[in-house]
Every structure is written in structure tokens, then in C-alpha cells.
Scaffold this motif. Structure first.
Motif, short mmCIF file in Angstrom:
data_model
loop_
_atom_site.label_atom_id
_atom_site.label_comp_id
_atom_site.label_asym_id
_atom_site.label_seq_id
_atom_site.Cartn_x
_atom_site.Cartn_y
_atom_site.Cartn_z
N LEU A 60 0.82 -1.21 0.00
CA LEU A 60 0.00 0.00 0.00
C LEU A 60 0.86 1.26 0.00
N SER A 61 1.98 1.22 0.72
CA SER A 61 2.88 2.38 0.76
C SER A 61 3.52 2.62 -0.60
N LEU A 62 3.87 1.54 -1.29
CA LEU A 62 4.46 1.71 -2.63
C LEU A 62 3.44 2.31 -3.59
N VAL A 63 2.19 1.90 -3.48
CA VAL A 63 1.15 2.49 -4.32
C VAL A 63 1.01 3.98 -4.02
N SER A 64 1.00 4.32 -2.73
CA SER A 64 0.90 5.74 -2.36
C SER A 64 2.13 6.52 -2.81
N ALA A 65 3.32 5.92 -2.64
CA ALA A 65 4.55 6.63 -3.03
C ALA A 65 4.64 6.84 -4.53
N SER A 66 4.03 5.94 -5.32
CA SER A 66 4.09 6.09 -6.78
C SER A 66 3.33 7.31 -7.26
N ARG A 67 2.46 7.85 -6.42
CA ARG A 67 1.67 9.03 -6.81
C ARG A 67 2.32 10.33 -6.37
N ILE A 68 3.48 10.25 -5.76
CA ILE A 68 4.14 11.47 -5.29
C ILE A 68 4.59 12.31 -6.47
N ARG A 69 4.31 13.58 -6.41
CA ARG A 69 4.77 14.53 -7.43
C ARG A 69 5.95 15.30 -6.86
N PHE A 70 7.02 15.35 -7.62
CA PHE A 70 8.23 16.04 -7.17
C PHE A 70 8.19 17.49 -7.64
N ASP A 71 8.20 18.39 -6.67
CA ASP A 71 8.16 19.84 -6.93
C ASP A 71 9.59 20.32 -7.18
N THR A 72 9.87 20.67 -8.44
CA THR A 72 11.24 21.05 -8.81
C THR A 72 11.45 22.55 -8.90
N ASP A 73 10.44 23.33 -8.53
CA ASP A 73 10.58 24.78 -8.55
C ASP A 73 11.26 25.22 -7.25
N VAL A 74 12.48 25.72 -7.37
CA VAL A 74 13.24 26.07 -6.18
C VAL A 74 12.63 27.27 -5.45
N LEU A 75 11.80 28.06 -6.12
CA LEU A 75 11.15 29.18 -5.43
C LEU A 75 10.18 28.69 -4.36
N ASN A 76 9.68 27.47 -4.52
CA ASN A 76 8.77 26.93 -3.51
C ASN A 76 9.49 26.52 -2.24
N LEU A 77 10.82 26.54 -2.23
CA LEU A 77 11.57 26.24 -1.02
C LEU A 77 11.68 27.46 -0.10
N LEU A 78 11.33 28.63 -0.63
CA LEU A 78 11.45 29.88 0.14
C LEU A 78 10.14 30.22 0.83
N PRO A 79 10.18 31.07 1.86
CA PRO A 79 8.94 31.46 2.55
C PRO A 79 7.98 32.15 1.59
N GLN A 80 6.78 31.58 1.46
CA GLN A 80 5.84 32.07 0.46
C GLN A 80 5.22 33.41 0.82
N ASP A 81 5.23 33.78 2.10
CA ASP A 81 4.66 35.07 2.49
C ASP A 81 5.69 36.18 2.54
N ASP A 82 6.89 35.91 2.07
CA ASP A 82 7.93 36.94 2.05
C ASP A 82 7.60 37.99 0.99
N PRO A 83 7.56 39.28 1.33
CA PRO A 83 7.18 40.31 0.35
C PRO A 83 8.11 40.36 -0.86
N VAL A 84 9.40 40.11 -0.63
CA VAL A 84 10.35 40.14 -1.75
C VAL A 84 10.02 39.03 -2.74
N LEU A 85 9.75 37.81 -2.24
CA LEU A 85 9.42 36.70 -3.12
C LEU A 85 8.11 36.96 -3.85
N GLN A 86 7.13 37.50 -3.16
CA GLN A 86 5.85 37.78 -3.81
C GLN A 86 6.01 38.82 -4.91
N THR A 87 6.83 39.84 -4.67
CA THR A 87 7.08 40.84 -5.70
C THR A 87 7.79 40.22 -6.90
N PHE A 88 8.76 39.35 -6.62
CA PHE A 88 9.48 38.68 -7.70
C PHE A 88 8.54 37.81 -8.53
#
Length: 450
Positions: free
Chosen positions: A31-59
């Protein structure tokens, strides 16, 4: 039998029902392998930064409104001694095909109507020159500069390209365009423009260049990969048509720019992640075998850790749905931390057996006394990584959650699977010792019938 009754009862249950424990973990792993097969890998490095940061939002808003300033550089090599005309046709065909891709917003490979551009630009070009440009124009208009230009014109008009450049010579006999159009060429980096045709060339004139403007940012690695896959397919189609038409093999293609750099960096990170996990597993197993000197001990280490990792990524598929690049070190962390649980538990079991305790007593001592230390150690370690969950960085939050959950799942696998494996091993050895040394091979039908 000493130690906490709960952990002791867990060990005795795993000993008495080890087949049920194996089946339960096998189902959980599937069951875990079935669940793990549906994982989507987020490759956007901007998503690693704080999303509520005003500088990131402006960018982000700036990128959405104006797009990025990055280009994909596509080069078409011209072989030595070959004329550029058929390769210019290739570039025309390729630009038309790539312009149809949804991932490409714009293809720029030439300046349309260069003569018209010169005709419009030259009369007003002095307005755009700086002091250095005006000084060079002044030197070109001196008597010595005009004489040098006359010699250069004589040489140009005696070449086979004279028919193509005669109109430009009439329009610009003094050659001021080489100075006045630097503002145009400066926006193209290290490119030159062949003013007779308008195509972009490398400085050695051995490569025609196309500048592709993708619709997404270079940091979106998944879109980068899909874009390059589509480009490779269109290049193959155009190259096949071009070869059939001109009777030559397709030209060599080269790619460059920040999009290719991002993809190469991602491949390096993924290869490094696989290498780290593999080296961690191999190193842990080698040290474990060196410490206990039994091949079966490798199974006692590998199976609980493997189940713990599978359950962890199954949990990630349910709880998170997507993983970032920051979680690439979680597997290696869990291997290094989880092996401690196996070493402490199995080491205590070996110690009790060497003292003469029977398997049941040794299991009870292992889970009763050492199990408490293992459980407390797992809880404190999980709490340490769980502290990452309060950070503003999404990547660190994911890593903290997965590591904390993985440690707890690994300790559960050790507390249940290790006693079951030890009971199964003792049971197998006792049956071998009690049965006569005669055997009729049933090719596995005994297990099927049972």
C-alpha cells in the motif's frame, strides 16, 4: 523477564505470530508503494522559500507580468568548408517548427529586413551614440579613415559575396553601420548579425544561432525537461526532412543557457542523492556484518530499515502529495539513524543468548530493557527534527516532517519485525535440528497447499 510490560508483550506477540507480522508488513509495504508512486516532485526552487515573504511575492508578480529574461540558446553548426545557405534554410524550417510548441513563446533567429532597418536607423543613429561612439565616427570620417574604407570596399567588391552586399554598400559606403549598429548587436551578447541576410552568427561564423524564449522560468525543472524532449523531437523531424532534400546528414545541434544549466544541476543532484543512499546502505551493512559476523544479521538490519523507508514515503504520498529537492537527503538520514535501533536491539539479544538465555527470554530482555532506550531515543530524535516544522521554509518543513515520521516508523518496524525475524530464524534452526536428514523436494507445493 524484566522491563516494561507493553514492549515485552509486543516482542512475545511478534515471536508467536511472526507469520502474521510478515504478512501485515508486506501488505503495508504494498500500500505504501502504491501511495509513493503518486508522489509529485516539486522542482521549482522558489517553492523552497517562505511564500509570504514580500520580496518573493514581488518577484513572482514581476515574472508573471513581464516574464523572465532568460533564453534557450540553440546552435546549428556549419561544417568547415560548407556554405551557409542550406543551413539557413534549415534554421528557417526549425524556427517554424519550434515556434509551434506551447512551451516556446518566441523564436528569434534573424533580423527581418536588415536593409530596411539600416535605412531607418542610420539617419537617427547619432542620437543613440555615446562619447566613444561619436569619436569613432569622427575618425571614420577623416581623410585617412575614408582611404582605409575605400581599400576595404575594393576588397569586398572583388569577393563572391559582392552581389549580396552591393545594396548595403550603396546605402552605407563609409561603413558607419559597424559603429552605429553596435547598440543593436549589444543586446545579442556574443552574437553577430550577417547584414546581408540578417541571421545571427557566432563570431567564427561556424554556427547559426536561434534564441528561444520559453514561457516558464528555468527553475521549473519539470517544464524544462518536457520542453527539451519536445525540442529534440522537432529537431529530429526537421533534420530528416532537410537530409532528404539536400542529401546531407543533419547538422550538429548544441544547446546552452540557464535552462540547460538548471537541468544539468538537477541531474547532478539526483545522481548524488542515489549515490549517497547506495553508499549509506552498503557502508551500514558492511559495518553491521563486521560487528556481528553472521550473514543472517544483514537481513535483520536490511528488512526493518527497508520497511521503515517504504512506509515513510507511503506516508509522504498521503500527507504531502509532493516532495521538494530538500527532501533528497531524508532516506540517507533515516538509514544512518535507524541502524542504531537495530544495533542496540540485536546487540542486546546476542548478549542474552551468549549468557545462556532461551530465545523467548532473550527477546523479552531485548524489547523490555533495550527497547525502552530505543523508543526514548527515537522519540527525542523525532522531536528534534519535528522542530523544523515551525520554520517558514517549506522545504525544511517537509524534511522535518518526513524525518520525524520516518524515525517513528523505523522504530515500529524494528520493534515488530526484528523479534519476528529472530523467532523465525530460531524456529527454522530448531526444525532443521529435529527433522531427519531426508527430504523429498515438493517444488514449493507445500507452501501453496498450506
Amino acid at each position: 523477564m524484566t522491563g516494561p510490560g507493553f514492549l515485552r508483550r509486543i516482542a512475545l506477540f511478534a515471536r508467536d505470530h511472526y507469520r502474521a507480522v510478515f504478512v501485515g508488513f508486506a501488505l503495508a509495504a504494498v500500500l505504501s508503494l502504491v501511495s509513493a508512486s503518486r508522489i509529485r516532485f516539486d522542482t521549482d526552487v522558489l517553492n523552497l522559500l517562505p511564500q509570504d515573504d514580500p520580496v518573493l511575492q514581488t518577484f513572482r508578480r514581476t515574472l508573471e507580468e513581464f516574464g523572465s529574461f532568460d533564453n534557450l540558446l540553440i546552435g546549428v553548426r556549419i561544417p568547415e568548408g560548407a556554405t551557409a545557405d542550406p543551413y539557413q534554410e534549415y534554421v528557417e524550417d526549425l524556427a517554424g517548427e519550434l515556434g509551434q510548441l506551447e512551451s516556446i513563446a518566441q523564436i528569434d533567429y534573424r533580423i527581418d529586413q536588415p536593409r530596411e532597418l539600416l535605412h531607418q536607423f542610420l539617419p537617427r543613429a547619432m542620437l543613440f551614440l555615446d562619447a566613444d561612439g561619436r569619436e569613432r565616427v569622427a575618425r571614420r570620417l577623416t581623410e585617412e579613415g575614408i582611404e582605409e574604407r575605400a581599400v576595404e570596399l575594393k576588397r569586398l567588391l572583388s569577393t563572391p559575396q559582392a552581389m549580396a552586399i552591393k545594396d548595403l554598400v550603396k546605402l552605407d559606403p563609409l561603413g558607419l553601420s559597424s559603429i552605429l549598429l553596435q547598440e543593436v548587436e549589444s543586446t545579442r551578447g556574443n552574437l553577430e548579425v550577417e547584414w546581408t541576410s540578417g541571421y545571427y552568427l557566432s563570431r567564427d561564423h561556424r554556427m547559426l544561432l536561434l534564441l528561444a524564449k520559453p514561457v516558464h522560468r528555468p527553475q521549473n525543472l519539470r517544464q524544462d525537461y518536457l520542453m527539451m524532449k519536445a525540442i529534440d523531437q522537432r529537431v529530429a523531424e526537421v533534420g530528416q526532412r532537410w537530409s532528404e532534400r539536400v542529401g546531407q546528414p543533419p547538422p550538429e545541434m548544441v544547446y546552452g543557457g540557464t535552462y540547460l544549466t538548471a537541468l544539468d544541476d538537477a541531474r547532478f543532484i539526483q545522481a548524488d542523492m542515489v549515490q549517497n543512499v547506495a553508499s549509506s546502505v552498503i557502508g551500514v551493512l558492511i559495518l553491521f556484518y563486521f560487528a556481528f559476523r553472521r550473514p543472517s544479521a544483514l537481513l535483520y538490519a536490511l528488512l526493518p530499515l527497508g520497511c521503515g523507508l517504504i512506509l515513510t514515503f507511503g506516508f509522504a504520498g498521503v500527507a504531502l502529495g509532493s516532495l521538494s529537492q530538500a527532501t533528497s537527503i531524508v532516506a540517507a538520514l533515516l538509514i544512518g539513524l535507524g541502524i542504531d535501533f537495530v544495533i542496540v536491539s540485536y546487540g542486546r539479544y546476542v548478549e542474552e543468548r551468549r549468557r545462556g538465555s532461551d530465545p523467548a527470554e532473550a527477546l523479552a530482555q531485548m524489547s523490555g530493557s533495550s527497547g525502552r532506550a530505543v523508543l526514548v531515543g527515537a522519540l527525542t530524535t523525532a522531536a528534534t527534527f519535528g522542530a523544523f516544522m515551525v520554520t517558514d521554509f517549506p522545504g525544511l518543513r517537509q524534511m522535518g516532517l518526513l524525518t520525524a515520521a520516518g524515525i517513528l516508523l523505523c522504530v515500529v518496524a524494528v520493534l515488530l519485525l526484528l523479534p519476528a525475524l529472530l523467532a523465525w530464524s530460531e524456529d527454522r534452526h530448531s526444525r532443521r535440528a529435529s527433522r531427519p536428514n531426508l527430504y523429498l523436494h515438493s517444488f514449493g507445493t507445500e507452501s501453496v497447499i498450506r
